[in-house]
Design a protein around this motif. Structure first.
Motif, PDB file in Angstrom:
ATOM      1  N   ASP A  75      -4.464   2.591   7.543  1.00 37.79           N
ATOM      2  CA  ASP A  75      -3.614   3.760   7.792  1.00 37.79           C
ATOM      3  C   ASP A  75      -3.652   4.751   6.632  1.00 37.79           C
ATOM      4  O   ASP A  75      -3.838   5.938   6.832  1.00 37.79           O
ATOM      5  N   CYS A  76      -3.477   4.265   5.398  1.00 39.98           N
ATOM      6  CA  CYS A  76      -3.397   5.191   4.252  1.00 39.98           C
ATOM      7  C   CYS A  76      -4.608   5.089   3.321  1.00 39.98           C
ATOM      8  O   CYS A  76      -4.757   5.920   2.431  1.00 39.98           O
ATOM      9  N   CYS A 128      -5.985  -0.608   3.325  1.00 36.91           N
ATOM     10  CA  CYS A 128      -5.118  -0.260   4.451  1.00 36.91           C
ATOM     11  C   CYS A 128      -5.827   0.757   5.337  1.00 36.91           C
ATOM     12  O   CYS A 128      -6.276   1.795   4.850  1.00 36.91           O
ATOM     13  N   CYS A 167       0.843  -1.192   0.000  1.00 38.35           N
ATOM     14  CA  CYS A 167       0.000   0.000   0.000  1.00 38.35           C
ATOM     15  C   CYS A 167       0.884   1.250   0.000  1.00 38.35           C
ATOM     16  O   CYS A 167       2.107   1.165   0.124  1.00 38.35           O
ATOM     17  N   LEU A 168       0.256   2.387  -0.086  1.00 40.78           N
ATOM     18  CA  LEU A 168       0.985   3.660  -0.159  1.00 40.78           C
ATOM     19  C   LEU A 168       1.925   3.870   1.032  1.00 40.78           C
ATOM     20  O   LEU A 168       3.063   4.287   0.868  1.00 40.78           O
ATOM     21  N   CYS A 169       1.465   3.555   2.260  1.00 43.14           N
ATOM     22  CA  CYS A 169       2.295   3.815   3.442  1.00 43.14           C
ATOM     23  C   CYS A 169       3.225   2.653   3.786  1.00 43.14           C
ATOM     24  O   CYS A 169       4.132   2.810   4.598  1.00 43.14           O
ATOM     25  N   GLY A 170       2.979   1.479   3.204  1.00 43.28           N
ATOM     26  CA  GLY A 170       3.866   0.337   3.451  1.00 43.28           C
ATOM     27  C   GLY A 170       3.450  -0.548   4.618  1.00 43.28           C
ATOM     28  O   GLY A 170       4.115  -1.540   4.910  1.00 43.28           O
ATOM     29  N   ALA A 171       2.345  -0.213   5.307  1.00 47.75           N
ATOM     30  CA  ALA A 171       1.898  -1.028   6.454  1.00 47.75           C
ATOM     31  C   ALA A 171       1.401  -2.400   6.006  1.00 47.75           C
ATOM     32  O   ALA A 171       1.428  -3.353   6.776  1.00 47.75           O
TER      33      ALA A 171
HETATM   34 ZN   LIG Z   1      -1.085   1.846   3.988  1.00 46.74          ZN
END
Ligand SMILES: [Zn+2]
Ligand SMILES: [Zn+2]
Length: 137
Positions: A76-77, A74, A7-11
């Motif tokens: 988070d992001c 995700c 995902c965009l944030c990497g989580a």
């Molecule tokens: Zn993310």
């Protein structure tokens, strides 16, 4: 051949030990929400060779077919990552925006063209299906 993405944030990260079974461009109403107005590009993998690391949130809904769908993203992001139908647990559809190398996906068909806006840019080289195609496998 390992295919990876995140995902965009990497989580959330994912990995497949195989190339996608099929990749499709989709202009259905749900995809236009996810794609910010455009269609989405979705690669179908076998879940047996697929691994997810990290936690996703799940938006569950009933498709026109009556099948329960899970769209995972995700928390988070907000990046949309996966789509799965409960009737086909052996398959997972992955949003190609999350691929580390998007060139590993090769769209072969455009689906739900009946739902595309008149300004949609649709690949003239690919076959078109007006609505839902048969299952990938
Ligand atoms: Zn993310
Ligand atoms: Zn769609």
């Amino acid at each position: 051949m390992t295919v990876t993405g995140r995902c965009l944030c990497g989580a959330v990260r994912w990995e497949s030990l195989e190339l996608p079974i099929v990749t499709r461009v989709c202009w259905c109403r749900e995809c236009r929400y996810l794609g910010a107005g455009s269609g989405t590009v979705n690669a179908c993998f076998r879940t047996a060779a697929f691994k997810v690391v990290g936690t996703t949130l799940d938006f569950s809904s009933i498709a026109d077919s009556g099948n329960r769908m899970h769209r995972r993203f995700c928390g988070d992001c907000g990046t949309p990552l996966f789509s799965e139908a409960e009737v086909r647990p052996h398959l997972i559809f992955v949003r190609v925006g999350t691929f580390d190398d998007p060139n590993l996906a090769n769209p072969v068909v455009t689906i739900w063209t009946s739902s595309a806006p008149r300004w949609a840019s649709i690949d003239a080289e690919l076959p078109r299906v007006e609505m839902q195609p048969p299952p990938a496998a």
